[in-house]
Design a protein around this motif. Sequence first.
Motif, PDB file in Angstrom:
ATOM      1  N   SER A   1       0.833  -1.200   0.000  1.00 59.22           N
ATOM      2  CA  SER A   1       0.000   0.000   0.000  1.00 59.22           C
ATOM      3  C   SER A   1       0.863   1.242   0.000  1.00 59.22           C
ATOM      4  O   SER A   1       1.879   1.310   0.701  1.00 59.22           O
TER       5      SER A   1
ATOM      6  N   TYR B   1      -9.430   1.818  -5.805  1.00 59.15           N
ATOM      7  CA  TYR B   1      -9.826   3.123  -5.272  1.00 59.15           C
ATOM      8  C   TYR B   1     -10.631   3.908  -6.303  1.00 59.15           C
ATOM      9  O   TYR B   1     -11.582   4.603  -5.957  1.00 59.15           O
TER      10      TYR B   1
ATOM     11  N   LYS C   1      -9.456  -3.540  -1.934  1.00 62.26           N
ATOM     12  CA  LYS C   1     -10.000  -2.325  -1.315  1.00 62.26           C
ATOM     13  C   LYS C   1     -11.405  -1.983  -1.795  1.00 62.26           C
ATOM     14  O   LYS C   1     -12.169  -1.344  -1.071  1.00 62.26           O
TER      15      LYS C   1
END
Lengths: 80, 583
Positions: free
Chosen positions: B19, B30, B479
Motif C-alpha cells: 500500500s 480506489y 480495497k
Amino acid sequence: MMSEKHWLFRTGVFLSCCFFVIVFIWFLAPAAKNFSFLKAHFLFIEDRGIDANAMYYTEIEEFSEAETNMVHSLEYPPKK
Amino acid sequence: MVEEVKQTDEQLVQDTGRSQFSDLWKKEDYWAIWLGGILLLIGLIVFLPQGTSDINKQILEANTVLETEAAKAPFKTVAWYQAVDTKAKLKASNSSIGKKLKVLTSQPGKWTVNPFEALILGEDRSAVKNAKATKKFNDINHECQIALQLALQAQTAAGAVDFQNMSLNKSAEDAIDNWRRTSANASKAKKNTKIKAYNLLPSLFLLMGILALFFGVGLKVMGGAFWKFIPGFCFVFAIAVVAYMASNNQTMKQYGIGYAAWAILFGLIISNTIGTPKWVMSAVQTEYYIKTGLVLLGAEILFGKILSIGIPGIFVAWIVTPIVLLTTFWFGQKVLKIPSKTLNMTISADMSVCGVSAAIATAAACRAKKEELTLAVGLSLVFTSIMMIVMPAVIKATGMPFILGGAWMGGTIDATGAVAAAGAFLSEKALYVAATIKMIQNVLIGIIAFFVALYWVAKVDREKGKKLSYMEIWHRFPKFVLGFITASILFSLLYEYLGKDMAYVVIDHGVIRGLTKNFRGWFFCLAFVSIGLATDFRQLKGYFKGGKPLILYICGQSLNLALTLLMAYIMFYLVFTDITDKI
C-alpha cells in the motif's frame, strides 16, 4: 493464401454462430414455450409482465410490492 | 496499473500486495470507490430533496387509515390495501428529474419479433400496441371492478355482525384476496396501455459518451491511454447494447436468460471466431467495470430489510444460506477435490445465495478467474430456468401451503427474477414470502463478499507456514470491497435515519431504482462483455472435464432444497406461527 483461407473460415464460424443465435431467439425458444406443461407458466409471466431475468431485488417491481405488503402486514396487523 | 492488469489478466481481480498513498489515485480499487461514490452522491443530491412535506403528509394520512382499518377487522380490509397502494405510488423517481435520468440510463426496450423496436418505436406502432393492450386491460379491469364490488359486499356482510362470524370473515378474506390478484393483473395490463413512442439512440449515444469519459478519466490517471480507450469502449458498449437487446426479447425474459449470459456469449463468439480487434483490448477492463458496479451494488444492500419478514425470514435466509455455502465449499474441496478453490467458492456462493449477483461479488472478492465466473453464471442460468418451472408444479402437486412453498422457492431458486415469476405463479402470498426471503439473501452478499475476501487474503493466498501480519492483510485486501461495504453501511444508516416510509420514496425509489441500479446494470454488462471478449473457449472447456462443477452444483442445491424446506417449515409453521398468520 493460408491466412486468407483461415480468416474466411473464422468469418464463416462467426456468421454460423450468429445464425444459431437468431434461430434460437426467433424459432427454437418460442416453439418450446408451446409444450403443454410450459405454456401456462410462460403465458402467466407474459400477462404479469414479470422480468424473470432480473438479477437483483431492486430490478424487479414485484419485490418492491412484496416488501411493501410484508412490512405493512407486520406493522399494521389486523386485530385478531 | 493497466499494463500490470494486461500481463496477468487471467484473474478477475488483481492486487500488488503493497500500500502507498498514491494508491488512492493510481489503483483501480480506489477508482472504483471514487467513481461509484460520485454516482451515489449525485443520486443523493438529486433525490433526497424530493422527500417533501407534501409527501410526508400523504404518508401520514395513509398510515392513519392503516391504523384505523387494522383495528376494525380481523383481516386486511379493502381500505387497508388501498392505503398501502397509495403509499406504494409515492416515488421520487416519478419526479421530472427522475424521469429524465431514467431516459438517460435506460436499457433497450422490450420486443417480440422486431429487435429494432428495442431502440426505436414509432407513433403508429405504439398506437397499435396501446390499442391491443387497451382491449385486454378493459377486460381485466372489468373483472377487477367486479372482484372489488364482491370484496366490499363480503366485507360489509362480515362487518354487519361486528366480524364475529368466522365463516363471513373467511368469505370476506377470500374475496379480498381474489380482488388483490385481479388488481395486480389489471395494474400490469394498465402499464401496457401507456406505451409511448421512443427513440433511444440519442440517449444511448449520450450515455456511451458519458461512460467513456467516466471510466476514461480514471484510466488516464492510472496511466492508461485515454485516446486508445475511447474507440475500444464504444465497441464494448455497442456489444453491451446488443446483449441488452437480446435479453429484452419477450421470450428470453420468460425463460430468464438475462444480459449477463448474452454479454458473455456475444463476447465469446467474437473472441473465438473473428477475434477481438487489438484496438478494443484497451477497453476490455473487466475488473474496473465490475468493481465500480459492486460499489453501487453496495448501496442496494440495506441491512434494515432483513427485518422485513421478521425472524422466520432471517432464519431461512441467513442461517441456511451460510450453512449450505460452507458445506458445499467443503464438499467441493474434500470430496470432489475440485482443483480450483476460487471456482468452488464462486459456484457455491452462486448456488446458495442469489445467483449471478452473488457470483460476481464472490468471484471479485476471492480473485476468481474470468472463466470460473462464466461457468458459474452458465450453471446458474440452466438450473434457474428448470427450477422456476418445476418447483411451483411440485408445490401444487404435493398440496404444500403456499407460504411454505414461497419460502422454499425464495431460498433456493438462484435468480431473483425467476423467484418472482415462480412465486407469483402460485399466489400473491407465495410471491410476497418468496420475494422477501430472496431479498434478505440479496442483502447477505455484502457480508459474504467481505468474509470471503478476508479468508482468501489471510488463509488461502498466504505462503504455507507463514503468518500474515494485520498490515499485510490490509495491503492484500481488495480495497473495493471496503467501498462496497461502506456504501452498504452508509445507506443502511441513512435508511434508518429517514424512516421506512420516507426512505422507500427517496432511497428505494429514488437514488437506487431511479439512478444507481441502472448504472450498475450497465457496468456489469460491460464487464460480462469484457469477460467474453477476453476468454478463449479452449480455456473454458477445461473446466467441464469430469463434470465436477456440475456435480458440485447439483449436490449443493440438493442440500439447499432439503435444508431450506425444513427450516421454512419449522420457522413458519412451528415456531413463529403468529407471524405466518399476519402474512
